[in-house]
Write a protein that holds these residues in place. Structure first.
Motif, PDB file in Angstrom:
ATOM      1  N   GLY A 240      34.726 -35.951  17.821  1.00 17.90           N
ATOM      2  CA  GLY A 240      35.260 -34.841  17.042  1.00 17.90           C
ATOM      3  C   GLY A 240      35.823 -35.298  15.706  1.00 17.90           C
ATOM      4  O   GLY A 240      35.735 -34.586  14.702  1.00 17.90           O
TER       5      GLY A 240
ATOM      6  N   ASP B  14      36.689 -29.602  22.433  1.00 21.19           N
ATOM      7  CA  ASP B  14      36.450 -31.045  22.464  1.00 21.19           C
ATOM      8  C   ASP B  14      37.115 -31.681  23.685  1.00 21.19           C
ATOM      9  O   ASP B  14      38.345 -31.746  23.785  1.00 21.19           O
TER      10      ASP B  14
ATOM     11  N   THR C 141      30.013 -33.753  20.672  1.00 24.51           N
ATOM     12  CA  THR C 141      30.628 -32.750  19.802  1.00 24.51           C
ATOM     13  C   THR C 141      30.108 -32.833  18.372  1.00 24.51           C
ATOM     14  O   THR C 141      29.774 -31.819  17.754  1.00 24.51           O
TER      15      THR C 141
END
Length: 238
Positions: free
Chosen positions: A71, A138, A183
């Motif tokens: 992320g 996330d 992600t």
């Protein structure tokens, strides 16, 4: 490299810990910003871009502390990236205000099969005068599903479903049996849908850099030449 919301969240979460966080490979000396082995740090290479799109990372408890988290690559790439730790009972008020801010048009990025059909969209259609805000959940796949189910404030937000036949290039840690992309891989595809094509290419290339450098550090090998970093440099220049 520009410091961003994930760096701030990392410091906050670390300060709130009652005992040291021990991730896999915790004995390795890592850069505190890119989380790669110090000798493989790429912080000086990263370029942050102004984009039409913004991102809101909703992170499961200790996800921000994990060196394997991707992320942070979104925040490395996209200037307007926000990050908060998820709380079922007490959602962050700044986060809720961000979702309600009239300049943004939010979308939850999540697989279609977990949402009501009327909520699901496959394209990014934004009202004139607004900018898309992509909410990325996330965490591990089990954690992500929990956040999606138990966040009432997400209930009225359209769900943007990304369809792809591609497998993940990640290889750093395994998805939970549903062929889930990392992600950052999903975010790169979302940027492309929104028309932020250069940012999409930069994020995708940065993901490859992170993956290659992380695995190299983990296995104590040498980087391939030319490697992913050379490709990232070329993408950034375009």
């Amino acid at each position: 490299m520009k410091l961003h919301a994930v760096h701030s969240l990392y410091d906050q979460r670390l300060a709130a810990s009652t005992k040291p966080f021990r991730a896999r490979g915790a004995s390795v000396e890592r850069c505190k910003l890119c989380m790669l082995v110090t000798s493989l740090c790429v912080c000086e290479e990263k370029v942050t871009l102004d984009t039409l799109s913004g991102f809101l990372l909703v992170m499961y408890d200790d996800e921000v502390l994990k060196p394997s988290n991707t992320g942070r690559l979104i925040a490395d790439t996209v200037n307007d990236t926000y990050a908060y730790i998820w709380s079922r009972k007490e959602p962050n008020q700044e986060m809720l205000a961000l979702v309600q801010d009239p300049k943004w048009q939010p979308f939850v990025v999540f697989p279609a099969q977990y949402a009501e059909k009327e909520r699901v969209v496959s394209s990014v259609n934004v009202v004139e005068g607004k900018r898309p805000l992509f909410i990325m959940i996330d965490g591990t796949w089990q954690e992500a599903k929990k956040i999606f189910r138990k966040s009432p404030w997400m209930a009225d937000v359209p769900v943007l479903s990304i369809k792809t036949s591609e497998g993940s290039r990640y290889g750093v840690r395994e998805a939970a049996g549903e062929s889930q992309l990392a992600t950052a891989e999903v975010a790169a595809k979302v940027l492309s849908l929104a028309g932020d094509n250069h940012a999409s290419q930069c994020l995708d290339a940065l993901f490859d850099v992170f993956r290659e450098h992380y695995i190299t550090g983990k296995k104590q090998k040498t980087l391939p030449i030319p490697g992913a970093l050379a490709h990232y440099r070329e993408i950034v220049k375009r």
